[in-house]
Design a protein around this motif. Structure first.
Motif, PDB file in Angstrom:
ATOM      1  N   LEU A  76      10.708  17.289   3.202  1.00  0.00           N
ATOM      2  CA  LEU A  76      11.701  16.232   3.370  1.00  0.00           C
ATOM      3  C   LEU A  76      13.069  16.748   2.949  1.00  0.00           C
ATOM      4  CD1 LEU A  76      12.424  13.230   3.942  1.00  0.00           C
ATOM      5  CD2 LEU A  76      11.980  12.812   1.500  1.00  0.00           C
ATOM      6  N   ARG A 124       4.248  18.684   3.870  1.00  0.00           N
ATOM      7  CA  ARG A 124       5.325  17.781   4.268  1.00  0.00           C
ATOM      8  C   ARG A 124       6.616  18.267   3.619  1.00  0.00           C
ATOM      9  NH1 ARG A 124       1.618  12.848   2.209  1.00  0.00           N
ATOM     10  NH2 ARG A 124      -0.068  13.265   3.661  1.00  0.00           N
ATOM     11  N   PHE A 144      -0.684   8.817   4.700  1.00  0.00           N
ATOM     12  CA  PHE A 144       0.708   9.054   5.087  1.00  0.00           C
ATOM     13  C   PHE A 144       0.936   8.856   6.582  1.00  0.00           C
ATOM     14  CE2 PHE A 144       4.244  11.750   6.416  1.00  0.00           C
ATOM     15  CZ  PHE A 144       5.227  11.346   5.533  1.00  0.00           C
ATOM     16  N   SER A 163       4.496   9.051   9.101  1.00  0.00           N
ATOM     17  CA  SER A 163       5.944   9.322   9.144  1.00  0.00           C
ATOM     18  C   SER A 163       6.725   8.044   9.398  1.00  0.00           C
ATOM     19  CB  SER A 163       6.256  10.342  10.244  1.00  0.00           C
ATOM     20  OG  SER A 163       5.615  11.552   9.989  1.00  0.00           O
ATOM     21  N   LEU A 202       6.125   9.887  -0.232  1.00  0.00           N
ATOM     22  CA  LEU A 202       5.850  11.131   0.490  1.00  0.00           C
ATOM     23  C   LEU A 202       4.405  11.599   0.269  1.00  0.00           C
ATOM     24  CD1 LEU A 202       7.228  13.283   2.289  1.00  0.00           C
ATOM     25  CD2 LEU A 202       7.807  14.512   0.196  1.00  0.00           C
ATOM     26  N   LEU A 217      12.156  14.884   8.282  1.00  0.00           N
ATOM     27  CA  LEU A 217      10.805  14.998   7.761  1.00  0.00           C
ATOM     28  C   LEU A 217      10.013  15.904   8.691  1.00  0.00           C
ATOM     29  CD1 LEU A 217       8.542  14.045   5.822  1.00  0.00           C
ATOM     30  CD2 LEU A 217       8.208  12.109   7.380  1.00  0.00           C
ATOM     31  N   CYS A 218       9.466  16.982   8.143  1.00  0.00           N
ATOM     32  CA  CYS A 218       8.625  17.909   8.918  1.00  0.00           C
ATOM     33  C   CYS A 218       7.219  17.870   8.333  1.00  0.00           C
ATOM     34  CB  CYS A 218       9.156  19.337   8.830  1.00  0.00           C
ATOM     35  SG  CYS A 218      10.790  19.551   9.522  1.00  0.00           S
ATOM     36  N   VAL A 219       6.247  17.676   9.191  1.00  0.00           N
ATOM     37  CA  VAL A 219       4.858  17.637   8.762  1.00  0.00           C
ATOM     38  C   VAL A 219       4.105  18.700   9.553  1.00  0.00           C
ATOM     39  CG1 VAL A 219       2.769  16.226   8.595  1.00  0.00           C
ATOM     40  CG2 VAL A 219       5.029  15.164   8.301  1.00  0.00           C
ATOM     41  N   LYS A 220       3.414  19.592   8.847  1.00  0.00           N
ATOM     42  CA  LYS A 220       2.632  20.651   9.501  1.00  0.00           C
ATOM     43  C   LYS A 220       1.232  20.129   9.774  1.00  0.00           C
ATOM     44  CE  LYS A 220       1.546  24.933  10.622  1.00  0.00           C
ATOM     45  NZ  LYS A 220       1.960  25.574  11.807  1.00  0.00           N
ATOM     46  N   LYS A 221       0.914  19.979  11.027  1.00  0.00           N
ATOM     47  CA  LYS A 221      -0.408  19.462  11.431  1.00  0.00           C
ATOM     48  C   LYS A 221      -1.422  20.568  11.454  1.00  0.00           C
ATOM     49  CE  LYS A 221       0.962  15.245  12.512  1.00  0.00           C
ATOM     50  NZ  LYS A 221       0.415  14.014  12.193  1.00  0.00           N
ATOM     51  N   TYR A 267       5.922  18.874  -0.164  1.00  0.00           N
ATOM     52  CA  TYR A 267       4.718  18.304  -0.769  1.00  0.00           C
ATOM     53  C   TYR A 267       3.500  18.912  -0.094  1.00  0.00           C
ATOM     54  CZ  TYR A 267       0.953  15.101  -1.858  1.00  0.00           C
ATOM     55  OH  TYR A 267      -0.245  14.582  -2.273  1.00  0.00           O
ATOM     56  N   HIS A 268       2.535  19.367  -0.921  1.00  0.00           N
ATOM     57  CA  HIS A 268       1.298  19.919  -0.371  1.00  0.00           C
ATOM     58  C   HIS A 268       0.187  19.788  -1.397  1.00  0.00           C
ATOM     59  CE1 HIS A 268      -1.373  23.263   1.145  1.00  0.00           C
ATOM     60  NE2 HIS A 268      -1.199  22.517   2.214  1.00  0.00           N
TER      61      HIS A 268
END
Length: 176
Positions: free
Chosen positions: A119, A117, A147, A149, A142, A172-176, A81-82
């Motif tokens: 998933l 994000r 959002f 986590s 998501l 779940l990976c989230v790019k900060k 998701y972006h």
């Protein structure tokens, strides 16, 4: 993220994790190469035809933000998701088994952008294969603007995992 059928799962977890590690130590960093190496090692075990391993592997290069992925029979497609858009990482493939002969695994690629994000989840999400509303709700959670986590995992467990007899695993990976 591996999933296993009809064998003491702990034995296959140890096998799979050791084989993935060995593949990486030999210089195999593309997910398709890792799965190919794992399948060759798996076939050397000469297990029953009814025993197989499913897995979805993603490798993210944190220096370039390039992500590569490959599927080995995983039945639910991971999602990225972006900025209001969803992309399922659809890649049909066979599990690690001896049913298909020399069919090779393939790789897909994407850029893991800031705010993205990803998933990866198992079919322990209630009715994920039979009720489209379940996937819609998973995607809605998501995509929340505020959002979190922790909140996401809590809500998925509460709303979409009511059958404790089926395991639910999420990465779940989230790019900060």
């Amino acid at each position: 993220m591996p999933s296993f059928s009809n064998t003491p799962a702990a034995v296959l977890v140890v096998f799979f994790s050791r084989v993935v590690r060995a593949a990486c130590l030999t210089g195999n960093f593309l997910p398709s190469e890792i799965l190919g190496y794992a399948e060759k090692e798996y076939l050397d075990l000469n297990l029953s035809d009814s025993i197989y391993i499913t897995a979805f592997i993603t490798v993210i290069d944190l220096k370039t933000n390039r992500a590569a992925y490959s599927n080995a029979g995983f039945s639910v497609m991971p999602v990225v998701y972006h900025e209001g858009n969803f992309e399922e990482l659809y890649m049909p493939s066979h599990p690690l088994c001896d049913w298909f002969g020399e069919e090779e695994f393939k790789d897909g690629f994407f850029e893991f952008k800031k705010g993205m994000r990803m998933l990866i989840y198992t079919d322990g999400v209630d009715n994920i294969h039979s009720d489209p509303k379940v996937k819609d709700r998973l995607f809605e959670l998501l995509a929340k603007e505020d959002f979190s986590s922790r909140q996401f995992i809590s809500e998925v467990r509460e709303e979409l995992h009511s059958k404790p007899e089926d395991d639910l695993t999420m990465l779940l990976c989230v790019k900060k």
